[in-house]
Design an enzyme around this catalytic site. Sequence first.
Site, PDB file in Angstrom:
ATOM      1  N   SER A   4       0.961  -1.221   0.050  1.00 59.85           N
ATOM      2  CA  SER A   4       0.035  -0.013  -0.007  1.00 59.85           C
ATOM      3  C   SER A   4       0.810   1.196  -0.017  1.00 59.85           C
ATOM      4  O   SER A   4       2.066   1.139   0.022  1.00 59.85           O
ATOM      5  CB  SER A   4      -0.914   0.033   1.229  1.00 59.85           C
ATOM      6  OG  SER A   4      -1.005   1.068   1.854  1.00 59.85           O
ATOM      7  N   TYR A  62      -2.788  -0.492  10.226  1.00 54.73           N
ATOM      8  CA  TYR A  62      -2.901  -0.803   8.692  1.00 54.73           C
ATOM      9  C   TYR A  62      -1.593  -0.371   8.165  1.00 54.73           C
ATOM     10  O   TYR A  62      -1.037  -1.375   7.242  1.00 54.73           O
ATOM     11  CB  TYR A  62      -3.911  -0.102   8.163  1.00 54.73           C
ATOM     12  CG  TYR A  62      -4.132  -0.392   6.545  1.00 54.73           C
ATOM     13  CD1 TYR A  62      -4.757  -1.301   5.963  1.00 54.73           C
ATOM     14  CD2 TYR A  62      -3.617   0.505   5.426  1.00 54.73           C
ATOM     15  CE1 TYR A  62      -4.835  -1.656   4.785  1.00 54.73           C
ATOM     16  CE2 TYR A  62      -3.731   0.167   4.042  1.00 54.73           C
ATOM     17  CZ  TYR A  62      -4.294  -0.798   3.787  1.00 54.73           C
ATOM     18  OH  TYR A  62      -4.516  -1.171   2.464  1.00 54.73           O
TER      19      TYR A  62
END
Length: 254
Positions: free
Chosen positions: A145, A158
């Site tokens: 990501s 995350y």
Amino acid sequence: MADLSLFDLTGQTALVTGASRGIGQEIAVALARAGADVAITARDAASLAACAELITSLGGTAYPLALDVRDVSQISGAVTAAADRLGGLSILVNNAGVEQVTPSLEVTEAIWDNILDTNLKGAFFCAQAAAKAMTAGGAIINLCSLTTEVGIPTAVPYGSSKTGLLGMTRALAAEWAPLGIRVNAIAPGYFRTAMTEEFYQNEAWQMAMQAKIPMGRFGALADLDGIAVFLASRASAYITGQCFPVDGGFLASI
Ligand code: NDP
């Protein structure tokens, strides 16, 4: 003229986690289009019907099976079942992932565990089980990501999971190169999916984010097809341990 058979996945066998929608579904179908037979997983096997239908309508083979990647006791059996059904395993896409946007002062242990167990621990044990099944070598692709590269407020569990996934990508690449297993990652920029839908409901957020992307648009799921097929195929035979942003120039420009 380039030898396009480098990208051909005919005869390859893939397992894609989290393939019931969004990026996982897109990548599963892209691999099938390139010729691979694909085992597709999600927590609820029934949610995989649309993906399975897309793959079979292309003439490909899809094998849907239930797998909650947080439950390590399920993983080895699911990967073995996929390999048995497909006649081996040569590609794993560790795509299953979750995010729960939360200010760090409010993150609970349950939130932390859910995100880390899905995004990082689950990915590791899927990779471990897949590597045991990849008796003739293979390719593992992890979904990183932008938070692998930059710190994003309210995305600390995350971001920790995705940064950990990069460390895992590099270390497994080094460890498993002698086994003929390559391990790489894709870092998607901003893609509209169930995971990110709440952001896209905010018009002001959309305008502000789009202004930060040099190519001036959000990612379309099809923008991920090429990199996924490339990393799964012989075309990337000498590439391992790398993470490839697909972000319209976002990271290059901040
Ligand atoms: P979605 O929420 O649309 O899809 C997530 C998929 O993961 C679903 O198929 C879901 O199926 C599955 N999943 C979730 N939890 C589990 C679990 N415990 N076990 C097995 N499967 C699970 O997300 P995206 O398509 O947006 O994201 C896919 C990946 O891409 C994620 O790893 C995400 O972090 C990453 N990513 C996404 C970006 C984006 O902009 N969308 C940007 C950067 C990275 P089910 O719930 O039925 O189990």
